[in-house]
Design an enzyme around this catalytic site. Structure first.
Site, short mmCIF file in Angstrom:
data_model
loop_
_atom_site.label_atom_id
_atom_site.label_comp_id
_atom_site.label_asym_id
_atom_site.label_seq_id
_atom_site.Cartn_x
_atom_site.Cartn_y
_atom_site.Cartn_z
N TYR A 191 0.85 -1.21 0.00
CA TYR A 191 0.00 0.00 0.00
C TYR A 191 0.88 1.25 0.00
CZ TYR A 191 -3.82 3.21 1.16
OH TYR A 191 -4.75 4.24 1.13
N THR B 239 -14.91 5.13 5.19
CA THR B 239 -15.47 4.61 3.94
C THR B 239 -15.44 3.08 3.98
OG1 THR B 239 -13.30 4.55 2.89
CG2 THR B 239 -14.54 6.63 2.71
#
Ligand SMILES: NC(=O)c1ccc[n+]([C@@H]2O[C@H](COP(=O)([O-])OP(=O)(O)OC[C@H]3O[C@@H](n4cnc5c(N)ncnc54)[C@H](OP(=O)(O)O)[C@@H]3O)[C@@H](O)[C@H]2O)c1
Length: 315
Positions: free
Chosen positions: A175, A212
């Site tokens: 990531y 989210t």
């Protein structure tokens, strides 16, 4: 003065493409752009989810000018097809928000054999932006906004000999590498726009910590990974709403005062109103950008050459 969606200028007549617009920050970015009058192309992978997101958007903005474009960033063929569909329907693209992303998942590969986070978060967006260059360069002053993360600070610049982290994979290493690639990509694209003398601009945004589906997806994908659970719990307790988290990328995309090469982010790192933040990690920046370009073109087989694209338009 705190910047808000009320500061977005009138966008009637503008065309905007938002990747990952079927949820999270992408949906809220699309909603705010549509409200300001833009025609928004919601580029999304999961068609059923995209239909739901479009209905959600239309329920809040009844006169929305919006369409869904199928885009799977984990497939170069899908990226090519999505770009072809967009170019066939629109001669200009005024705003491109490279927003879609995956975080902290187990090792997986894209259809083309790329490490998934580097492939989706960076390489797919690299190819999409390259394909859309003609429409971006035809626009009066296009903006490309690429969404990075504070995780780019933990990212190591990609090793050209091992961009897919063979034998070195870690969910957070991947990531960090992908979000640092987003950072280098946006700055490199701005250099190339400027060198070609275009009015197009490339900017960065990071949303801080926003509640989210990003964290829930990483928990589900890792079967309840501990660090993934930590971030999920943190985001659900103190994360910003998706609408607030989308403000930095909306500001980068629409504030008339924003300029190429700038980054917008929450004032207090992980939360707060969207403000301009400094570009750090300048040491070795030009080399890192050049390496990223070489590897991205090599891996995707897609050349991103602003000067050549401009010359082709003028020929
Ligand atoms: N939320 C945060 O706290 C936070 C912090 C820093 C940075 N960011 C960045 O913000 C961006 C948006 O994330 P989010 O928080 O809104 O997460 P999200 O709610 O999980 O949304 C991610 C979006 O990316 C899409 N996506 C994933 N894989 C894709 C693929 N192969 N092709 C096309 N679309 C794909 C998802 O679509 P599907 O649902 O169809 O998979 C979804 O629409 C990401 O780049 C993320 O790295 C978020």
């Amino acid at each position: 003065m705190t910047w808000s969606v009320a500061d977005i200028p009138d966008l009637h007549g503008r065309v905007a493409v938002v990747t990952g617009a079927n949820g999270g920050l992408g949906l809220e970015t699309a909603r705010a752009l549509v409200r300001a009058g833009a025609h928004v192309l919601m580029a999304a992978r999961d068609a059923a989810k995209a239909t739901g997101a479009e209905a959600d958007l239309r329920s809040t903005v009844p006169d929305a000018s919006v369409e869904v474009v199928a885009l799977d960033l984990a497939s170069l063929a899908s990226v090519r097809q999505a770009a072809d569909d967009i170019l066939a329907a629109h001669s200009t693209v005024d705003i491109l928000v490279n927003n879609a992303g995956l975080m902290g998942i187990p090792q997986r590969t894209t259809e083309d054999g790329f490490e998934m986070q580097f492939g989706v978060n960076h390489l797919g967006h690299f190819a999409l932006t390259a394909h859309l260059l003609p429409a971006l360069l035809r626009a009066e002053a296009a903006r490309v906004v690429t969404v990075t993360s504070t995780a780019h600070h933990m990212g190591r610049a990609m090793d050209p000999r091992n961009p897919h982290l063979a034998g070195r994979y870690g969910p957070w290493r991947a990531y960090g590498q992908s979000k640092l690639a987003n950072y280098h990509f946006a700055l490199g694209l701005q250099d190339r726009f400027a060198a070609a003398g275009t009015r197009a601009a490339s900017l960065l945004a990071h949303p801080g910590l926003s509640n989210t589906e990003l964290q829930a997806t990483s928990v589900a994908e890792t079967g309840g990974g501990r660090s993934q659970q930590f971030f999920h719990s943190l985001a659900s307790r103190v994360g910003m709403t998706p609408a607030d988290g989308a403000l930095p990328q909306l500001r980068a995309a629409t504030d008339p005062a924003a300029q190429g090469g700038q980054m917008y982010a929450p004032r207090f790192v992980n939360s707060g109103p969207p403000v301009r933040r400094p570009i750090l990690r300048r040491l070795g920046l030009a080399d890192a950008i050049d390496r990223l370009w070489e590897v991205s073109e090599r891996e995707t087989g897609v050349v991103l050459d602003v000067g050549a694209a401009l010359a082709a338009l003028e020929a």
